[in-house]
Design a protein around this motif. Structure first.
Motif, PDB file in Angstrom:
ATOM      1  N   ASN A 174       0.815  -1.215   0.000  1.00 36.77           N
ATOM      2  CA  ASN A 174       0.000   0.000   0.000  1.00 36.77           C
ATOM      3  C   ASN A 174       0.849   1.267   0.000  1.00 36.77           C
ATOM      4  O   ASN A 174       0.548   2.223  -0.709  1.00 36.77           O
ATOM      5  N   LEU A 175       1.913   1.276   0.795  1.00 40.71           N
ATOM      6  CA  LEU A 175       2.798   2.443   0.821  1.00 40.71           C
ATOM      7  C   LEU A 175       3.458   2.636  -0.537  1.00 40.71           C
ATOM      8  O   LEU A 175       3.549   3.761  -1.041  1.00 40.71           O
ATOM      9  N   ASP A 176       3.884   1.550  -1.146  1.00 40.18           N
ATOM     10  CA  ASP A 176       4.516   1.624  -2.464  1.00 40.18           C
ATOM     11  C   ASP A 176       3.556   2.219  -3.497  1.00 40.18           C
ATOM     12  O   ASP A 176       3.933   3.079  -4.284  1.00 40.18           O
ATOM     13  N   ARG A 177       2.309   1.786  -3.478  1.00 39.55           N
ATOM     14  CA  ARG A 177       1.307   2.338  -4.395  1.00 39.55           C
ATOM     15  C   ARG A 177       1.031   3.808  -4.100  1.00 39.55           C
ATOM     16  O   ARG A 177       0.920   4.607  -5.008  1.00 39.55           O
ATOM     17  N   HIS A 178       0.918   4.146  -2.814  1.00 42.88           N
ATOM     18  CA  HIS A 178       0.645   5.530  -2.422  1.00 42.88           C
ATOM     19  C   HIS A 178       1.777   6.460  -2.870  1.00 42.88           C
ATOM     20  O   HIS A 178       1.531   7.579  -3.309  1.00 42.88           O
TER      21      HIS A 178
ATOM     22  N   ARG B  13       5.066   3.484 -10.876  1.00 47.94           N
ATOM     23  CA  ARG B  13       5.204   4.484 -11.940  1.00 47.94           C
ATOM     24  C   ARG B  13       6.625   5.054 -11.959  1.00 47.94           C
ATOM     25  O   ARG B  13       7.239   5.185 -13.017  1.00 47.94           O
ATOM     26  N   LEU B  14       7.169   5.362 -10.790  1.00 45.32           N
ATOM     27  CA  LEU B  14       8.508   5.928 -10.727  1.00 45.32           C
ATOM     28  C   LEU B  14       9.556   4.923 -11.188  1.00 45.32           C
ATOM     29  O   LEU B  14      10.460   5.258 -11.961  1.00 45.32           O
ATOM     30  N   ARG B  15       9.447   3.660 -10.731  1.00 45.09           N
ATOM     31  CA  ARG B  15      10.426   2.648 -11.157  1.00 45.09           C
ATOM     32  C   ARG B  15      10.379   2.440 -12.663  1.00 45.09           C
ATOM     33  O   ARG B  15      11.406   2.242 -13.310  1.00 45.09           O
ATOM     34  N   ALA B  16       9.174   2.492 -13.253  1.00 46.38           N
ATOM     35  CA  ALA B  16       9.051   2.352 -14.711  1.00 46.38           C
ATOM     36  C   ALA B  16       9.731   3.520 -15.417  1.00 46.38           C
ATOM     37  O   ALA B  16      10.404   3.337 -16.436  1.00 46.38           O
TER      38      ALA B  16
ATOM     39  N   PHE C  19      17.474   5.014  -3.662  1.00 44.76           N
ATOM     40  CA  PHE C  19      17.425   3.668  -3.105  1.00 44.76           C
ATOM     41  C   PHE C  19      16.108   3.443  -2.373  1.00 44.76           C
ATOM     42  O   PHE C  19      15.463   2.414  -2.526  1.00 44.76           O
ATOM     43  N   GLY C  20      15.693   4.421  -1.573  1.00 48.86           N
ATOM     44  CA  GLY C  20      14.467   4.288  -0.788  1.00 48.86           C
ATOM     45  C   GLY C  20      13.235   4.059  -1.643  1.00 48.86           C
ATOM     46  O   GLY C  20      12.412   3.205  -1.340  1.00 48.86           O
ATOM     47  N   MET C  21      13.091   4.833  -2.719  1.00 44.64           N
ATOM     48  CA  MET C  21      11.923   4.668  -3.575  1.00 44.64           C
ATOM     49  C   MET C  21      12.007   3.393  -4.403  1.00 44.64           C
ATOM     50  O   MET C  21      10.991   2.765  -4.674  1.00 44.64           O
TER      51      MET C  21
ATOM     52  N   LYS D 183       8.914  -0.937  -0.936  1.00 45.70           N
ATOM     53  CA  LYS D 183       8.052  -2.074  -0.600  1.00 45.70           C
ATOM     54  C   LYS D 183       8.840  -3.153   0.143  1.00 45.70           C
ATOM     55  O   LYS D 183       8.396  -3.655   1.179  1.00 45.70           O
ATOM     56  N   ALA D 184      10.027  -3.489  -0.339  1.00 46.55           N
ATOM     57  CA  ALA D 184      10.837  -4.527   0.298  1.00 46.55           C
ATOM     58  C   ALA D 184      11.318  -4.081   1.682  1.00 46.55           C
ATOM     59  O   ALA D 184      11.340  -4.885   2.625  1.00 46.55           O
TER      60      ALA D 184
END
Length: 144
Positions: free
Chosen positions: A23-27, A32-35, A116-118, A122-123
């Motif tokens: 959920n935090l990763d989606r929020h 989108r950013l990793r892509a 690195f954080g973004m 999720k992990a």
């Protein structure tokens, strides 16, 4: 019996850590950013306009956000415009900034530099939450 309680606690808490990480990763718009960062494509974008939005803070006071509309040219020559909503960047109209984008979806570009954080939010959340779940489950199992 107490070991069963500790095991059930661990399963539930580790599951909560996984859900929280997702959920935090989606929020934070991690996918989108990793892509946008994945292909390593960058361009210089020009700020063509600014839009100001006023919202109410949790404390009840007004908060103002400025969202720049940026325009850039992709490697294949297409001109792309997008509104940046995830960055604290507030360039003046006409300023140039670096954007990161993917060839497949350049409209999902961002001015946020890879971090690195973004990349691993999720992990990290899942791992830390699961670690604390394990430690707590062990304490529950060992306390008389």
């Amino acid at each position: 019996m107490i070991v069963v309680v500790a095991a059930v606690y661990f399963v539930v808490a580790a599951g909560a850590a996984v859900v929280s990480g997702r959920n935090l990763d989606r929020h934070l718009q991690g996918p989108r950013l990793r892509a946008a960062w994945a292909e390593g494509l960058t361009a210089e974008a020009r700020c063509i306009s600014l839009r100001t939005e006023e919202v109410q803070s949790p404390e009840g006071g007004p908060v103002e956000y400025t969202h720049p509309t940026l325009e850039f040219r992709t490697d294949d020559g297409h001109t792309v415009s997008f509104e940046e909503r995830q960055s604290r960047l507030t360039p003046a109209r006409g300023d140039f900034v670096t954007v990161y984008y993917s060839a497949a979806n350049p409209k999902d570009a961002t001015t946020r530099a890879p971090s690195f954080g973004m990349r691993h939010a999720k992990a990290l959340i899942t791992g830390v939450g699961s670690f604390f779940a394990l430690v707590t489950a062990v304490v529950i199992a060992l306390v008389p």
